[in-house]
Design an enzyme around this catalytic site. Sequence first.
Site, PDB file in Angstrom:
ATOM      1  N   GLY A   2      92.758 129.207  37.955  1.00 38.81           N
ATOM      2  CA  GLY A   2      91.468 129.161  37.293  1.00 38.81           C
ATOM      3  C   GLY A   2      90.536 128.200  38.000  1.00 38.81           C
ATOM      4  O   GLY A   2      90.978 127.194  38.559  1.00 38.81           O
ATOM      5  N   CYS A   3      89.266 128.520  37.990  1.00 41.17           N
ATOM      6  CA  CYS A   3      88.250 127.663  38.607  1.00 41.17           C
ATOM      7  C   CYS A   3      86.984 127.759  37.757  1.00 41.17           C
ATOM      8  O   CYS A   3      86.166 128.649  37.970  1.00 41.17           O
ATOM      9  CB  CYS A   3      88.001 128.103  40.045  1.00 41.17           C
ATOM     10  SG  CYS A   3      86.767 127.092  40.872  1.00 41.17           S
ATOM     11  N   VAL A   4      86.854 126.916  36.785  1.00 38.68           N
ATOM     12  CA  VAL A   4      85.733 126.837  35.851  1.00 38.68           C
ATOM     13  C   VAL A   4      85.508 128.153  35.113  1.00 38.68           C
ATOM     14  O   VAL A   4      85.964 128.306  33.997  1.00 38.68           O
ATOM     15  CB  VAL A   4      84.431 126.332  36.522  1.00 38.68           C
ATOM     16  CG1 VAL A   4      83.345 126.102  35.490  1.00 38.68           C
ATOM     17  CG2 VAL A   4      84.685 125.060  37.310  1.00 38.68           C
ATOM     18  N   THR A   5      84.838 129.122  35.718  1.00 37.33           N
ATOM     19  CA  THR A   5      84.550 130.389  35.039  1.00 37.33           C
ATOM     20  C   THR A   5      85.198 131.587  35.710  1.00 37.33           C
ATOM     21  O   THR A   5      84.963 132.718  35.321  1.00 37.33           O
ATOM     22  CB  THR A   5      83.025 130.648  34.984  1.00 37.33           C
ATOM     23  OG1 THR A   5      82.528 130.744  36.325  1.00 37.33           O
ATOM     24  CG2 THR A   5      82.308 129.564  34.218  1.00 37.33           C
TER      25      THR A   5
END
Length: 80
Positions: free
Chosen positions: A24-27
Amino acid sequence: MKKAEIGEIIAGLGGIGNIKEAEGCVTRIRARVADPGLVSATALKKAGAFGVVQAGNSVQVVVGGTAETLAEDIQDLLPE
């Protein structure tokens, strides 16, 4: 995006056997896939993704604030 759609996200990424890594990376869910030809942006958008960015074996699925949780759930399902 709801957790119920995780199966649809996995299918859109070409199935669990096609996913080599997910984080995952923020959004976004950032995934590395074995065969980029199996990825379906249409299926991912139908599953609730806001957008899909694909470059070679790297796929970014824009899902919003649930990206970290969804990526962890996908990663947990991957074979060791």
